[in-house]
Design a protein around this motif. Sequence first.
Motif, mmCIF file in Angstrom:
data_model
loop_
_atom_site.group_PDB
_atom_site.id
_atom_site.type_symbol
_atom_site.label_atom_id
_atom_site.label_comp_id
_atom_site.label_asym_id
_atom_site.label_seq_id
_atom_site.Cartn_x
_atom_site.Cartn_y
_atom_site.Cartn_z
ATOM 1 N N GLU A 1 19.151 39.811 -6.205
ATOM 2 C CA GLU A 1 18.475 41.081 -5.945
ATOM 3 C C GLU A 1 17.505 41.004 -4.764
ATOM 4 N N LEU A 2 17.636 39.970 -3.934
ATOM 5 C CA LEU A 2 16.885 39.927 -2.697
ATOM 6 C C LEU A 2 17.380 41.035 -1.779
ATOM 7 N N LYS A 3 16.453 41.579 -0.974
ATOM 8 C CA LYS A 3 16.802 42.727 -0.134
ATOM 9 C C LYS A 3 16.910 42.318 1.332
ATOM 10 N N TYR A 4 17.868 42.942 1.992
ATOM 11 C CA TYR A 4 18.101 42.676 3.411
ATOM 12 C C TYR A 4 18.212 44.020 4.126
ATOM 13 N N LEU A 5 17.403 44.203 5.177
ATOM 14 C CA LEU A 5 17.424 45.443 5.949
ATOM 15 C C LEU A 5 18.044 45.168 7.314
ATOM 16 N N PRO A 6 19.320 45.516 7.521
ATOM 17 C CA PRO A 6 19.977 45.233 8.801
ATOM 18 C C PRO A 6 19.228 45.794 10.004
ATOM 19 N N LEU A 7 18.581 46.940 9.858
ATOM 20 C CA LEU A 7 17.887 47.545 10.987
ATOM 21 C C LEU A 7 16.686 46.716 11.458
ATOM 22 N N ASN A 8 16.244 45.777 10.651
ATOM 23 C CA ASN A 8 15.170 44.878 11.087
ATOM 24 C C ASN A 8 15.698 43.595 11.701
ATOM 25 N N HIS A 9 16.990 43.544 11.955
ATOM 26 C CA HIS A 9 17.615 42.339 12.531
ATOM 27 C C HIS A 9 18.545 42.723 13.680
ATOM 28 N N LEU A 10 18.039 43.554 14.582
ATOM 29 C CA LEU A 10 18.843 44.005 15.716
ATOM 30 C C LEU A 10 18.685 43.076 16.909
ATOM 31 N N GLU A 11 17.456 42.853 17.319
ATOM 32 C CA GLU A 11 17.195 41.931 18.417
ATOM 33 C C GLU A 11 15.734 41.506 18.379
ATOM 34 N N LYS A 12 15.435 40.425 19.026
ATOM 35 C CA LYS A 12 14.087 39.889 19.051
ATOM 36 C C LYS A 12 13.140 40.870 19.740
ATOM 37 N N GLY A 13 11.945 41.019 19.176
ATOM 38 C CA GLY A 13 10.937 41.874 19.783
ATOM 39 C C GLY A 13 11.048 43.338 19.428
ATOM 40 N N GLN A 14 12.015 43.695 18.608
ATOM 41 C CA GLN A 14 12.166 45.092 18.219
ATOM 42 C C GLN A 14 11.000 45.532 17.338
ATOM 43 N N SER A 15 10.868 46.827 17.121
ATOM 44 C CA SER A 15 9.846 47.326 16.213
ATOM 45 C C SER A 15 10.387 47.294 14.781
ATOM 46 N N ARG A 16 9.541 47.731 13.827
ATOM 47 C CA ARG A 16 9.853 47.545 12.411
ATOM 48 C C ARG A 16 10.370 48.827 11.759
ATOM 49 N N TYR A 17 11.342 48.634 10.893
ATOM 50 C CA TYR A 17 11.878 49.726 10.084
ATOM 51 C C TYR A 17 11.391 49.564 8.657
ATOM 52 N N ASP A 18 10.682 50.574 8.159
ATOM 53 C CA ASP A 18 10.234 50.590 6.769
ATOM 54 C C ASP A 18 10.944 51.723 6.052
ATOM 55 N N VAL A 19 11.615 51.402 4.982
ATOM 56 C CA VAL A 19 12.199 52.434 4.136
ATOM 57 C C VAL A 19 11.697 52.177 2.723
ATOM 58 N N ILE A 20 11.104 53.200 2.123
ATOM 59 C CA ILE A 20 10.406 53.018 0.850
ATOM 60 C C ILE A 20 10.977 53.969 -0.186
ATOM 61 N N ASP A 21 11.402 53.409 -1.309
ATOM 62 C CA ASP A 21 11.760 54.243 -2.453
ATOM 63 C C ASP A 21 10.466 54.683 -3.121
ATOM 64 N N SER A 22 10.177 55.949 -3.020
ATOM 65 C CA SER A 22 8.882 56.456 -3.473
ATOM 66 C C SER A 22 8.875 56.678 -4.979
ATOM 67 N N PRO A 23 7.691 56.839 -5.562
ATOM 68 C CA PRO A 23 7.622 57.281 -6.953
ATOM 69 C C PRO A 23 8.163 58.703 -7.069
ATOM 70 N N LEU A 24 8.371 59.143 -8.285
ATOM 71 C CA LEU A 24 8.972 60.454 -8.513
ATOM 72 C C LEU A 24 7.910 61.545 -8.336
#
Length: 962
Positions: free
Chosen positions: A647-670
């Motif tokens: 159940e470890l998580k991997y975000l492909p958008l955070n592994h595009l190229e060195k020096g890129q900015s960060r992608y945060d995606v959050i499953d919010s509370p209801l």
Amino acid sequence: MDVKIFDKIGSCVASGQYLDTLLERYLSGDTNIDESWVSIFSEFESDTETPHHSANNPIWDGLSYTLRSSDTDDEGREFRSLDASFKEYLSASVRTLAMIRAYRARGHLIAKFDPLGLEGNEKHQELDPTTYGLSSEDMSREVYLGGHLGLKTATVGKVLELLRQIYCGSIGVEFMHMQEPEEKFWIQETVERLRSDPKLSADQRYQILEKLTEAESLEKFLDRKYTGTKRFGLEGGESLIPAIEQILSESVSLGVEEAVLGMAHRGRLNVLTNNVRKPYRTLFKEFRGGTAYNDDVQGSGDVKYHLGASSDRSFNGKTIRVSLTPNPSHLEMVGPVVMGRVRAKQWQRDDEDHKKVMGIVIHGDAAFAGQGIVSETLTLSRLSGYRTGGTIHLIANNQIGFTTSPCYSRSSEYPSDVAKMVQSPIFHVNGDDPEAVIHAINLAVTYRHKFGRDVVVDIVCYRRQGHNEVDEPSFTQPIMYRAIKEKETTKTTYAQKLVQDGVLGKADIADIDGRIEKALESAYEESLDHFTNVNWLTHHWSGFNAFRGDEEMLPDLEGVPIDKLELVGYSISETPDELFINRKVSRQLSSRRKMIESGEGIDWSMAEALAFGTLLIEGTAVRLSGQDSGRGTFSQRHSVLVDQESELKYLPLNHLEKGQSRYDVIDSPLSEMSVLGYEYGYSLTEPNALVLWEAQFGDFANGAQVIIDQFITGGESKWHRMSGLVMLLPHGYEGQGPEHSSARVERYLQLCAEENIQVANCTSPANYFHLLRRQVRRNFRKPLIVFTPKSLLRHKKCVSPIEDFGLGSHFMRVIPEQENIHPDKKVRRVVICSGKVYFDLVSNRGEKGIEDVALVRVEQLYPWPKYGVKQELERYPNAEIVWCQEEPANMGPWSFVFPRLLLILEEIKSKQSYPGYAGRSAASSPATGFMRKHIAEQKKLVEQALNDPLDSLPRPFERVVV
């Protein structure tokens, strides 16, 4: 004795017989006694061995203690026993410990934190020593404490005196509900060690009086100069001003560099001037009915007790940036906005430990208990995507809400009880005891810094005036207001205390009064001709413009080079070898790779990922928050890949190229209200990130209507604060019933004016791609409402080729007819539409071989693309004009586009004076819940649009036109 042990044993020792029986069982070697009792008794035994029983240990004087191990019972079993005098000593000690625990848990119930003395209780059964078998004769008995209250031994009377001093004075502490032992013990140890004594220096006490004088003097000055004008004054709660000042001062010493405040209107003018340092003269200019800003500052503005301000404050040579966030009359709604702003500022300062930026929210008592947004916001406080290292909550507890007494406005003992849901410690403090207020503040600030969690200080005060300065409060609370009328002000009583203590003389107090009064009078005179040049766009907003003009005339922004699109596309369709992902997700990633390889069939979710990815490698952060946003409500996004074994998580958008900015995606509370408010706050502070909030279904966004109405659509006009927030609202009629069809397009369009927001309903993945990128590539920010699809996410026709994303492509506000039909002059009808219904129309048109009907899509509903629509209609001089929508006539875009189409028809000199309407009839419910009826309605509206004679179409607004 371990001071934590006793928390286990409860208050069951109230029964002396029960305790005696337990003790006898322990002495007889009974192994079935609860371990917590064994620990207690053994601790006593280990501390009372023979070496301690000597002339050098006077505690034992008069006790003939003996420990025997040779006695036997009737069956010959050996047992140990204590003589009667020591047994009494042990019993009294344990009973005293039980009383100590009761005071820790319940002492606040008889504390003296009500300055009016209307609600105080002198007695409580659990706090009565006799409840624990301790009589008045026992008050002089020496008992063993084992470190509790910082003492080894003491008399019962001394213990009771200390307990009442610590837990029943001007401060009442609630902490026994907390579940973290370390935090609970820290509060217990700290409050008991400090003995409710802040140990303030003479200079600190002088500063408290000075802030109280500033607070009181401002209210009196405003009352004198602008009698009867609403200001929602702070009279009766002046201790709030030194309280905030102490938070800032103490926080600076702990390394805080910036503080974001939020509050409703009560006392706001005082906080603005005396804590945030908004100039008095600016405030007085507003009271005169004008504005201190030059005429070129546009917008509607807002009443003075809703406005914000910011400044740099200095304490002991260290600077802290202080800002008060604008707020409407909707009381607690600013709470999540403050949290979002704090999180963004922490991002900007690389404050991963949440130590450099903090939030402070000031609440009213009735609102804290009554507004559900409070509990929604508290829920965010410990979630990884939203935590800010703890917010300090101050309740300005007037003990009344407008005209409603607490017994009618809440079911709980205190307004702060809702904070127990997140294990926050709560300090109730008498607002008429400023030094106790400062002590409570110090405890709160230190706790927040040490544990990074929310904390509440409930400043119990009163409201000297009515709800506003023209109300008569004694209509509804005569007893309370008789008591208030007889009270001296907090400043007066504190000044008298300082004189009595020899800290200040009467001349010193008169000097403070005179100096502050002189400053107010001087500022009043200056306010007559006071104007100021304000640059709202500073710090991270430098370089942006407050755009006002014709949006349709702005130059188009080009797409992205194909090689950059391929880099993103290949990266997000690959996973590390060690990641074991779900087979269905794996097939979806393979499908995405084929889209990039072929350059064809790029669907909605892939287009979104390409927009995010290209922004990230260009250095723009992306933050997406919402219910189930990582996977996507419709299992379409999968931007978070979950290993199926770990159940470890991997975000492909955070592994595009060195020096890129960060992608945060959050499953919010209801929650909609708090999360949307949070993301709005984030977007206010960070213009260089793409900040998005996604509704699970667009229908549910109405759970956040206050944030939409009061902040998102009006914030720039009222408060000159831009936001680039994107709202993604799934919308479309697929027969899923009234709560899963309509995102209420009409509501957003009704709120549109002065180019305050953008509203789009795209039908092309490429257009959605350009829309998202455009949002952060312009030099201004406007909120963007996007009605996103559901069934179109996998529709075979709702795709785009990669060329539509590349250089030379751009966002299209209006998409003209895309297929080969009759020449323009032979076109019988033009159907204008927006969103998913286009695909129903084009499909039906193809099935029936209709070639004399053109379909024009309005992709951006606001700002209304008048020239684009007009240009398309001018192409078809002999055609009828019909608007088609899925929504009922009283919903959807129809009421918005109708007058605009009328104007265009007039300008192009059309023979048709009234645009045709094809769609559902007006209805009270957004959609039917029956699939058969839905299909029939959908079929009918498509038939109306393509084939029905113009004069047979519904005319929902005919009477309006006549």
